[in-house]
Write an enzyme that holds these catalytic residues in place. Structure first.
Site, short mmCIF file in Angstrom:
data_model
loop_
_atom_site.label_atom_id
_atom_site.label_comp_id
_atom_site.label_asym_id
_atom_site.label_seq_id
_atom_site.Cartn_x
_atom_site.Cartn_y
_atom_site.Cartn_z
N ASP A 257 0.87 -1.16 0.00
CA ASP A 257 0.00 0.00 0.00
C ASP A 257 0.92 1.22 0.00
OD1 ASP A 257 -2.08 1.79 0.07
OD2 ASP A 257 -3.16 0.80 1.70
C1 BGC Z 1 -5.03 3.32 -0.01
C2 BGC Z 1 -5.09 2.35 -1.17
C3 BGC Z 1 -4.92 3.11 -2.45
C4 BGC Z 1 -3.62 3.89 -2.41
C5 BGC Z 1 -3.36 4.69 -3.66
C6 BGC Z 1 -3.79 4.17 -0.05
O1 BGC Z 1 -3.83 5.16 0.93
O2 BGC Z 1 -5.10 2.61 1.21
O3 BGC Z 1 -6.30 1.65 -1.16
O4 BGC Z 1 -4.96 2.23 -3.54
O5 BGC Z 1 -3.65 4.79 -1.31
O6 BGC Z 1 -4.24 5.73 -3.78
#
Ligand code: BGC
Length: 774
Positions: A285
């Site tokens: 993530d």
């Molecule tokens: C989120 C993800 C997301 C990523 C990119 C993160 O903060 O938890 O689900 O895909 O950001 O935007």
């Protein structure tokens, strides 16, 4: 050469449509064009052969695994390291292309409800939770496919969804992105979602692995959970995504049993890659990495983005110190290349661009249809809905959420910015036409309550629209509607008994005025076509068929996770002590009556369920049982019912009282009777055996419940599942008796283990000895 190609392909028509035979001049032109075209084709063929000679992995006729290996052998270390380290840029995540080897760039973009981020000209579809409420795998596939089409137009080739964390915490900020609280429902739907995305040449990403069930302290919280709960509740949707060939998995921010998810060997390598059989890559993530060596060796394949644990310098140092092997680096790269080949990223030339207009008329229509079928009719006193146009002269539409501040999308990485929104007021006005006087009065966020009451009193029917949204990074503070919306509904309901409430919410909400209003409809977050969709439901053009994918509790304290150690955790320690009792399983086990149960949803018609029959295939190694039930539409309107099948496991397994194991969404003409068939195989009868580290069939007597919701059971039967040569039915019944008499924790699991280990030593134990009593 390209100009030549263009003129040969795009020149004026060879034969004009109003002459049957070509003139000599046209014939000459035609010959020149054919010649040009042949030169171009020969040129392209030579180029391709030349490119393939140099870069054999570009040969699309080779198996994708071979292509990945060919490319891997041609890459130097720097090139490999570039692939495992995402960077910022135009898309939310980026991996640069490599011209020497013709490796395309990776462009990663969020997209639970449409192409997310700061991009424009995209469709805001309903939230995943809304589409989940349709309980329809094929609609889920259409939905995911449409978003993937827009992603491709925008140049993205990795779509950062599906988000399949189970909605454990009712206030969870990302529940609107999820597929609800039940592992079976989520597993069935996610397989279709992944297919929908990937058939468009876009790689899907199942997230967030694992146990990322809260936003309150999502970056720091440590979740503590037992293995059986993980495999039975939180993993099935991920297993289904893996089985559907999902290209990537995103590891979560939180720690799992003491170790950050993105550097957790048990989670990434043992559970995901080895036990579940995931062949492709795990990305972190955003900024969720905490180490270089530990993460690489735990099984993280790609860091996202701009965090420096996987930058080339750090990785080279780890390699030179012998802490990371080059074969592990090759494994990381191969895992990224495999799906890139498999889903065609190397075989196309026309990638989209971020500013390209992606929305379309057909996507608007789909967004509209999905919003309508995902709408749940929670309450309908004396059939006030559908609205009878001939009897209504005036409608008062009330509430900020009806127009001034429509609540149709979620926030955070899931937010979408469509060019237009059809608000409930727009939809109701245009559907009501000229014969019904529609007034609008804002309210709910302050506003003038005297005006609201006055409008309500003067109208034949009042439609109050209330809303709450939520976003990544924050859980809702409680389950109440924000602002003064509950007070507004109370005032309206007191002023007019014909009050219909439309609720837009990112998950469950409390509805303290439930008894005071005539009807309640919930569309979760319905997307840009909210207004037209809700108008069709209210006026009966569409008969509601949505079913709740999560329980609506009666109060904040009624929920399974109401102690601080369960949520939000104490000192960043969050314990999943409710174990298997998530969502409706909790209410059933504790015999609590929720506000609205899982699976609930009314229709404008009625359905009658007959007695089910069960047939078993004798000596079937997969314990296959077929449950058949006749269901009749007893009303005078066509309608769709989601017929649900729940299993009650033998008591000694200590499973929750009922678990969803089948559902079918079926359309009925008025008066029509249809036979609904459910095929249950051994997966339905399994429990996780922590000793063996795998699922095993639980022998014993299973109750089969078929109904219209988890609490509205209309028919019941039972089936007995055994293991040939190991335990006969009588013994099973005796075991059940003793376990009921002495329900000591651990006994049942020991017996289960004994039975199954006995079974595994029995050469004759080829299958299930199953019997049926309907
Ligand atoms: C989120 C993800 C997301 C990523 C990119 C993160 O903060 O938890 O689900 O895909 O950001 O935007």
């Amino acid at each position: 050469m390209m100009t030549l190609l263009a003129t040969s392909l795009l020149g004026e028509g060879l034969i004009s449509y109003n002459s049957l035979a070509p003139t000599p001049w046209a014939f000459a032109k035609m010959s020149i064009r054919i010649l040009n075209l042949s030169i171009v084709l020969i040129y392209l063929a030579v180029q391709t052969i030349h490119a393939i000679d140099e870069k054999p992995w570009l040969d699309a006729s080779l198996p994708y695994t071979k292509r990945a290996n060919l490319l891997l052998y041609a890459m130097n270390l720097d090139e490999k390291l570039t692939l495992v380290h995402g960077i910022g840029g135009q898309y939310v995540g980026n991996v640069p292309n490599n011209t020497r080897l013709a490796i395309p760039a990776l462009h990663l973009q969020d997209g639970p409800q449409g192409v997310a981020g700061r991009v424009t000209n995209v469709t805001a579809f309903p939230s995943v939770l809304t589409v989940t409420a349709a309980w329809d795998p094929s609609l889920m596939e259409l939905f995911a496919s449409a978003i993937a089409v827009e992603q491709r137009i925008k140049g993205a080739n990795v779509m950062l969804s599906p988000m399949i964390n189970i909605a454990r915490i009712p206030v969870g900020g990302r529940n609107f992105e999820s597929m609800g609280e039940d592992p079976y429902l989520a597993a069935r739907l996610v397989a279709s979602y992944v297919r929908g995305v990937q058939k468009n040449g876009v790689m899907a990403c199942a997230k967030h692995w694992a146990n990322n069930n809260q936003e309150h302290s999502r970056m720091t919280v440590g979740t503590y959970i037992d293995e059986r709960t993980e495999w039975e509740i939180y993993y099935p949707a991920f297993q289904a995504a893996v089985d559907a060939d999902v290209a990537s998995v995103m590891c979560a921010y939180n720690l799992v049993n003491g170790t950050y998810a993105c550097e957790n060997y048990k989670l990434l390598t043992v559970n995901l890659k080895e036990r579940m059989g995931f062949k492709y890559f795990v990305m972190s993530d955003w900024f969720a990495t905490h180490s270089t060596v530990q993460s690489v060796n735990a099984g993280l394949d790609q860091e996202m983005p701009d965090r420096n644990f996987f930058n080339p310098g750090a990785l080279k140092q780890a390699i030179s110190q012998g802490l990371v092997t080059t074969s592990r680096i090759d494994d990381m790269v191969r895992r990224i290349l495999l799906p890139m080949f498999k889903f065609g990223l190397f075989d196309r030339t026309n990638e989209g661009t971020i500013n390209a207009p992606a929305e379309s008329r057909s996507h608007r229509q789909l967004a509209h249809d999905l919003a309508a079928v995902g709408t749940v009719l929670l309450k309908n006193r004396r059939g006030i809905l559908p609205l009878r146009e001939e009897k209504i002269a005036s409608i008062a539409v009330i509430g900020d959420a009806a127009h001034l501040n429509p609540v149709v999308v979620g926030g955070g990485s899931g937010s979408v910015h469509p060019p237009h929104i059809s608000t409930p007021l727009d939809g109701i006005r245009s559907r009501a036409g000229k014969s019904i006087n529609v007034t609008y009065t804002p309210g709910g966020n302050g506003g003038n309550m005297a005006l609201v009451e006055d409008a309500a009193r003067k109208a034949n029917v009042v439609i109050v629209v209330v809303g709450a949204t939520s976003a990544e990074g924050v859980d809702r503070p409680n389950l109440l509607l924000p602002l003064a919306q509950d007070a507004m509904v109370e005032r309206v309901a007191a002023a007019n008994p014909n009050t219909v409430v439309v609720v837009y919410a990112p998950g469950a909400v409390l509805l303290p005025w439930k008894r005071k209003v005539a009807a309640i409809v919930c569309g979760f977050l319905p997307g840009q076509e909210a207004g037209d969709a809700i108008a069709e439901i209210l006026f009966g053009d569409v008969n509601p068929s949505g079913k709740l994918p999560l329980t609506f509790p009666l109060s904040e304290t009624q929920v399974a996770t109401s102690t601080p150690i369960q949520y939000p955790g104490i000192d960043n320690r969050e314990e999943y002590i409710e174990k298997l009792l998530v969502g409706y399983r909790w209410y059933d086990a504790l015999k609590k009556q929720p506000l609205y149960p899982f699976g609930h949803g009314l229709s404008y018609t009625t359905f009658r369920y007959h007695r089910p029959t069960i047939t078993l295939t004798p000596d079937d190694p997969h314990c296959r049982a077929t449950v058949r039930i006749d269901v009749r539409n007893t009303g005078d309107r066509a309608g769709t019912e989601v017929v649900q099948l729940y299993l009650g496991f033998p008591p000694w397994t200590h499973e929750p009282p009922r678990q969803l194991k089948g559902f079918q969404r079926v359309f009925f003409e008025p008066g029509e009777i249809r036979t609904i068939e459910f095929m249950l195989d051994d997966r339905a009868f399994r429990v996780w055996d922590a000793g063996k580290g795998r699922f095993v069939v639980a022998p014993g007597r299973f109750r089969v419940f078929v109904g219209s919701s988890s609490r509205d059971v209309r028919a019941e039967a039972h089936v007995v599942i055994g293991r040939e040569g190991v335990v006969n039915m009588m013994q099973i019944d005796l075991i059940d008796f003793w376990i009921r008499a002495f329900p000591l924790i651990g006994i049942s699991e020991t017996i289960l283990r004994l039975k199954n280990s006995a079974n595994s030593h029995n050469p004759k134990a080829s299958g299930c000895d199953s019997r049926m009593h309907a």
